[in-house]
Design a protein around this motif. Structure first.
Motif, PDB file in Angstrom:
ATOM      1  N   ARG A 144      -9.059  18.376   0.478  1.00 14.99           N
ATOM      2  CA  ARG A 144      -8.751  18.692  -0.924  1.00 14.99           C
ATOM      3  C   ARG A 144      -9.983  19.191  -1.658  1.00 14.99           C
ATOM      4  O   ARG A 144      -9.920  20.191  -2.388  1.00 14.99           O
ATOM      5  CB  ARG A 144      -8.180  17.448  -1.604  1.00 14.99           C
ATOM      6  CG  ARG A 144      -6.759  17.102  -1.171  1.00 14.99           C
ATOM      7  CD  ARG A 144      -6.316  15.757  -1.729  1.00 14.99           C
ATOM      8  NE  ARG A 144      -4.918  15.482  -1.414  1.00 14.99           N
ATOM      9  CZ  ARG A 144      -4.380  14.262  -1.370  1.00 14.99           C
ATOM     10  NH1 ARG A 144      -5.145  13.202  -1.649  1.00 14.99           N
ATOM     11  NH2 ARG A 144      -3.110  14.095  -1.078  1.00 14.99           N
ATOM     12  N   ARG A 149      -6.497  23.704   1.701  1.00 11.68           N
ATOM     13  CA  ARG A 149      -5.134  24.244   1.587  1.00 11.68           C
ATOM     14  C   ARG A 149      -5.126  25.751   1.809  1.00 11.68           C
ATOM     15  O   ARG A 149      -4.181  26.307   2.385  1.00 11.68           O
ATOM     16  CB  ARG A 149      -4.553  23.917   0.207  1.00 11.68           C
ATOM     17  CG  ARG A 149      -3.173  24.488  -0.047  1.00 11.68           C
ATOM     18  CD  ARG A 149      -2.776  24.326  -1.507  1.00 11.68           C
ATOM     19  NE  ARG A 149      -2.706  22.924  -1.890  1.00 11.68           N
ATOM     20  CZ  ARG A 149      -1.637  22.160  -1.723  1.00 11.68           C
ATOM     21  NH1 ARG A 149      -0.552  22.680  -1.163  1.00 11.68           N
ATOM     22  NH2 ARG A 149      -1.643  20.912  -2.124  1.00 11.68           N
ATOM     23  N   LEU A 171      -0.528  19.571   1.777  1.00 12.83           N
ATOM     24  CA  LEU A 171      -1.636  20.528   1.815  1.00 12.83           C
ATOM     25  C   LEU A 171      -1.265  21.813   2.556  1.00 12.83           C
ATOM     26  O   LEU A 171      -2.095  22.705   2.694  1.00 12.83           O
ATOM     27  CB  LEU A 171      -2.858  19.891   2.476  1.00 12.83           C
ATOM     28  CG  LEU A 171      -3.675  18.942   1.609  1.00 12.83           C
ATOM     29  CD1 LEU A 171      -4.665  18.146   2.456  1.00 12.83           C
ATOM     30  CD2 LEU A 171      -4.412  19.713   0.512  1.00 12.83           C
TER      31      LEU A 171
END
Length: 261
Positions: A144, A149, A171
């Motif tokens: 993250r 992603r 994700l």
């Protein structure tokens, strides 16, 4: 018909009998494989497999457990990622399973290596092959923080919890199942497999490790990936042909489709 999305054919116990392994793959209907890199020192051998065989591709990366060998930089990874037949960055990630008395804080080097791989994947516009063991919270958090992603990829040989699977799916990652889902002790993992949408599933052997039932304890090869597909089909209550078709299409979309610039 089937694709082995993660195998280590450069390892000595498999490379020494590659011709026989390829013949067994053909008999089993396994028509493609992704050969995974675990060290920079190994990359030349892994890449040679991909260059020499039209139905093999490879990755570039340094496994989180690797110590006392070349430490990769972003440019090291990018230089190799530019070569033909290199379709992924990894395997990379975090592994706290064998801390050998060290604290989580002492594994900062492993977390920094993971960040280097994510940055290289973003720069190369290639997907990540993620290894995580006893470190899922940190793995998800770093993905993250680093914008993982946007790279996407796969959590390979998945053995983590439903919550980790949900986080990986959120994700945008795929989840790959190995022969472990055939083990008697893996009921919780089979529940995870039931939950993961088929369009986000991959299958793999992680050979030479983790041979599925009925070959458990033997040297694994890509020819055994249909046994993983058969178990996944039983879990989902669908035909094995549907699993083969979906996981092959997922592999093509994730690793072989041209990336938009």
């Amino acid at each position: 018909m089937y694709v082995d999305s993660h195998c280590h054919l450069s390892f000595p116990e498999l490379r020494a009998r590659l011709d026989a392994i390829r013949a067994d793959m053909a008999c089993a209907g396994v028509d493609r494989a992704l050969c995974i890199c675990t060290t920079l020192e190994e990359f030349g051998d892994v890449h040679a497999l991909a260059r020499e065989h039209a139905n093999f591709w490879c990755s570039v990366g340094v496994h989180p457990d690797t110590e006392n060998l070349a430490e990769p930089t972003v440019e090291d990874l990018l230089e190799r990622a530019r070569l033909a037949k290199v379709v992924a960055i990894g395997e990379t990630g975090l592994d706290y399973y064998r801390l050998e008395g060290r604290s989580r804080e002492a594994m900062a080097w492993q977390r920094e290596r993971f960040r280097v791989h994510i940055r290289a994947a973003l720069a190369a516009r290639l997907p990540l092959v993620i290894h995580t063991r006893s470190a899922s919270d940190d793995t998800i958090a770093i993905l993250r923080e680093e914008g993982g992603r946007d790279a996407g990829g796969v959590f390979h040989c998945f053995t983590e919890s439903m919550d980790t699977a949900e986080a990986a799916l959120d994700l945008g990652f795929h989840i790959s199942f190995s022969g472990i889902i055939t083990f008697k002790s893996a009921q919780d993992l089979r529940e995870v497999a039931r939950h993961v949408p088929l369009e986000r599933c991959l299958i793999e052997t992680d050979s030479p490790y983790l041979a599925p039932v009925p070959f458990r304890g033997k040297v694994n090869t890509p020819a055994y990936v249909p046994y993983v597909a058969k178990q996944l089909a039983a879990i989902k209550g669908i035909g094995v042909e549907a699993v083969a078709a979906a996981t092959s299409a997922n592999f093509e979309r994730l690793f072989l489709a041209p990336r938009q610039t």
